[in-house]
Design a protein around this motif. Structure first.
Motif: not given
Length: 567
Positions: A161-163, A165, A410, A512-515
Motif C-alpha cells: 500500500r501507498r500512504e 493508514r 519502500k 504509510a510511506k510513498k512508493h
C-alpha cells in the motif's frame, strides 16, 4: 546415501515448487478478499459470522488496533482452553475417564496450542479426552494457523500500500483463511487419511486379544481430523505420544509423503502470494529460492549424517546407517527428510526420535529452529519472519555498496531497521537466557535424563523449540514439572507475540510511506546476488549467535563420538 533416497528428496522439492504458484494464487485471492468458487457454499457462513459478532469486514484497522484485536483474541482462546483442560474430568466426551490436567500442565498446554507451538509435556492418548482433543486443541490448530497467515497478509499490505493508514481487518482475514483455505483442504485431507487407514472415531478404547492370547487395549479417537490440520497448519501436536511415528497417525510411505508436503505447501504458496501482492512475482521467487537453498543444505547434512551411522557401532561390527529411533517402514532418507521439513517449518511433528539421531543429524533440526523458523517457517510466521531478515539484508547491502536501502518500492529507514532488530533479537535472548537459567538451577538440572553434552542439547533443544514455536522435542527431558511447564510456557508466549507486535509496527510504518520506483541507485532484490545475501545474513546471524551453544552440545557430542565415547 542411496539414489532412492535422493529421488525422494528431489521429488518432494519438485512437487512443492510446482504447487507454489497455484497455492499462491488462491492465497492472493483471500489476501484481496475476492470471491472464490467456495463462496457459493461458504459465503453465507462467512456473512453469518460477521452478523453474530457484529463485525464490519470492510472496516479496516491500523496496526495498533490490528495488534490489539489479535492479542485479545488469543488471550481469550488461551483462557478457554485452560478451562477445558482443567475441567476435563467432569466434561463429556471422555470415554477413558481421564482426570483434569494439573494447573501447570494446563497452563503450558493452553499457551502451547495458542501460539501454534504444540509442545506436549504429556502423552496425548493417556492424558487428553476426545473432547479436549477436539474442542480444546484442534480449534487452536485452525485458529493459530489462520492467525499466522492473517499476520502475513497484514505485512504484505504494508509493503504493497501507498500512504495508507490501515493494514486490513484482523477478523476478516482470520475468517476467510479458516473458511476458504484451511477447512476445505482439511476435509479432503481427512478423508484421504481415513482411506489410508488412519482412525476417525469417538470410541476411546478397543479391547483385542493378541496372537499369544493376551488382552490388549488399543486406543482410538478422532485422529484423522486432528492429523490433517496438525500438518497443514504447521501445528505438530500429536494425538499419540509417538506422534507421526505411530501407525495410526502415519501408516504408509504415501501418507508420510503427503504429510510432509502439507507442512510446506502453504509456506511455499505465501512466497508467491507476496510477490503478487507487491506487483513483482520475481520478489516471491527470490525468497523461495533462498528458502529452498537453506532447506536442501540442511537436508543434505542430515541425510549424510544419518546414512553414515555411528562409528562406535561400526567398530564393534554393526554396519550401516543409523536406524536407532526410526521406523523401518520409512527408513533413513524419509526420516531425515521429515526431521528437516518439520523444523524448517514450525510444525514439530516427528516420524523419528530426534534424540536418537547422530550428533550432527540432530544438530540440523535444532539449527533450523534457531535460524528463526524462516527456512519455510510456520504458516504465515515463516514469511513475515523472513521479511524481517530481508529488511536487515537490504539495509546491510546499502551500507556495503552505497545504494539506497529500498525493498519492493519502500525506503527502509531507521524505524524499520530498529523494529526488525528488536523482533529478531527476541529468539536468541529468550533461547540462550532461559537455557542458561535451566542449566544452573536445580529444578532445571533434574530434567535431562542424559548427562554431558547430550543432556545440555536436550535442554537447549527444548527452549529453542518453545521460543521458535516449533514444538518438537529432543526427548530425554522430563518436562512435565512446574519448573519446565512454567518456563517453557513463558518462552512460547514471548517467542510468538514479542515478534508479532514489532512486525505489525513495521507493517504500519511501511503502509504509510510513498512508493519509490526503482532507479539506478536502488539495490536489486530479485537476482542471484540478492538470494546469496539473504542466505548469508540468515546463516551469519544464526551462526554467530548460537555457535557457542552448539559447540557445548551437539558439536561436543559429535567429537566424543569420533573418539569412541558414548555419553
Amino acid at each position: 546415501m542411496t539414489l532412492q533416497g535422493w529421488f525422494l528428496i528431489l521429488a518432494f522439492t519438485g512437487i512443492l515448487l510446482a504447487l507454489a504458484k497455484p497455492v499462491g494464487l488462491w492465497l492472493h485471492a483471500l489476501y484481496e478478499g475476492r470471491r472464490t468458487p467456495l463462496h457459493v457454499v461458504l459465503g453465507p457462513v462467512e456473512r453469518g459470522f460477521y452478523r453474530v459478532a457484529g463485525i464490519d469486514p470492510a472496516a479496516e484497522q491500523g496496526w495498533r488496533r490490528y495488534a490489539l484485536h489479535m492479542l485479545l483474541f488469543n488471550v481469550v482462546l488461551m483462557a478457554f482452553t485452560y478451562a477445558v483442560l482443567r475441567l476435563q474430568g467432569v466434561l463429556p466426551g471422555n470415554p477413558q475417564g481421564l482426570p483434569g490436567l494439573s494447573p501447570h500442565l494446563a497452563f503450558n498446554t493452553a499457551i502451547s496450542f495458542t501460539t501454534n507451538t504444540n509442545w506436549q509435556s504429556y502423552a496425548g492418548e493417556s492424558t487428553m479426552s476426545n473432547l479436549s482433543q477436539m474442542l480444546g486443541l484442534t480449534i487452536h490448530n485452525f485458529l493459530s494457523a489462520a492467525t499466522g497467515i492473517a499476520l502475513a497478509f497484514a505485512l504484505f499490505r504494508g509493503f504493497a500500500r501507498r500512504e495508507a493508514r490501515a493494514i486490513g481487518n484482523f477478523w476478516a482475514d482470520v475468517t476467510r483463511v479458516t473458511l476458504y483455505l484451511l477447512l476445505p483442504i482439511c476435509v479432503a485431507y481427512t478423508l484421504f487419511l481415513i482411506a489410508s487407514g488412519v482412525p476417525q472415531t469417538l470410541a476411546g478404547v478397543v479391547d483385542v486379544r493378541t496372537l499369544e492370547g493376551a488382552r490388549q487395549s488399543i486406543l482410538l479417537g478422532p485422529i484423522a481430523s486432528q492429523e490433517a490440520i496438525k500438518m497443514l497448519g504447521t501445528n505438530g501436536g500429536g494425538f499419540f505420544n509417538a506422534n507421526s511415528a505411530h501407525p495410526f497417525e502415519n501408516p504408509t510411505a504415501l501418507t508420510n509423503m503427503v504429510e510432509m508436503l502439507s507442512i510446506f505447501v502453504i509456506g511455499f504458496g505465501l512466497t508467491w502470494c507476496f510477490g503478487k501482492a507487491v506487483g513483482n512475482t520475481r520478489q516471491g521467487w527470490a525468497i523461495l529460492a533462498a528458502m529452498t537453498i537453506l532447506f536442501l543444505a540442511g537436508t543434505t547434512v542430515t541425510y549424510w549424517a544419518e546414512a553414515s551411522g555411528n562409528p562406535v557401532l561400526h567398530q564393534i561390527g554393526v554396519a550401516g546407517g543409523n536406524m536407532e529411533g526410526k521406523e523401518v517402514r520409512f527408513g533413513i532418507a524419509a526420516s531425515a527428510l521429515f526431521s528437516v521439513v518439520t523444523t524448517a517449518a514450525s510444525c514439530g511433528a516427528v516420524n523419528a526420535m530426534h534424540d536418537s539421531f547422530t550428533a550432527l543429524g540432530g544438530m540440523i533440526p535444532l539449527f533450523n529452529i534457531q535460524l528463526g523458523e524462516v527456512v519455510v517457517g510456520g504458516v504465515g510466521a515463516g514469511i513475515y519472519g523472513f521479511l524481517l531478515f530481508a529488511i536487515l539484508a537490504v539495509f546491510v547491502a546499502g551500507l556495503m555498496v552505497g545504494r539506497t536501502p529500498e525493498y519492493v518500492g519502500k525506503k527502509i529507514e531507521a524505524r524499520e531497521v530498529k523494529l526488525a532488530v528488536l523482533a529478531i533479537a527476541v529468539l536468541p535472548l529468550l533461547i540462550l537466557g532461559l537455557t542458561a537459567l535451566a542449566s544452573v538451577l536445580e529444578p532445571g538440572l533434574a530434567g535431562p535424563l542424559a548427562k554431558g553434552p547430550h543432556g545440555f542439547s536436550e535442554v537447549l533443544y527444548a527452549f529453542t523449540s518453545a521460543v521458535g514455536n516449533n514444538g518438537s522435542a529432543f526427548a530425554g527431558l522430563s518436562a512435565n514439572t512446574p519448573f519446565y511447564n512454567g518456563l517453557l510456557g513463558i518462552a512460547m508466549w514471548g517467542g510468538r507475540f514479542f515478534i508479532i507486535v514489532p512486525m505489525l509496527a513495521i507493517a504500519g510504518s511501511l503502509a504509510a510511506k510513498k512508493h519509490t520506483p526503482e532507479s539506478a541507485g536502488s539495490f536489486p532484490t530479485t537476482g542471484g546476488l540478492w538470494v546469496g545475501l539473504l542466505v548469508g545474513i540468515i546463516l551469519i546471524l544464526g551462526g554467530l549467535t548460537f555457535l557457542p551453544s552448539l559447540a557445548l552440545g551437539p558439536i561436543a557430542d559429535h567429537l566424543g563420538m569420533i573418539r569412541g565415547q558414548l555419553f
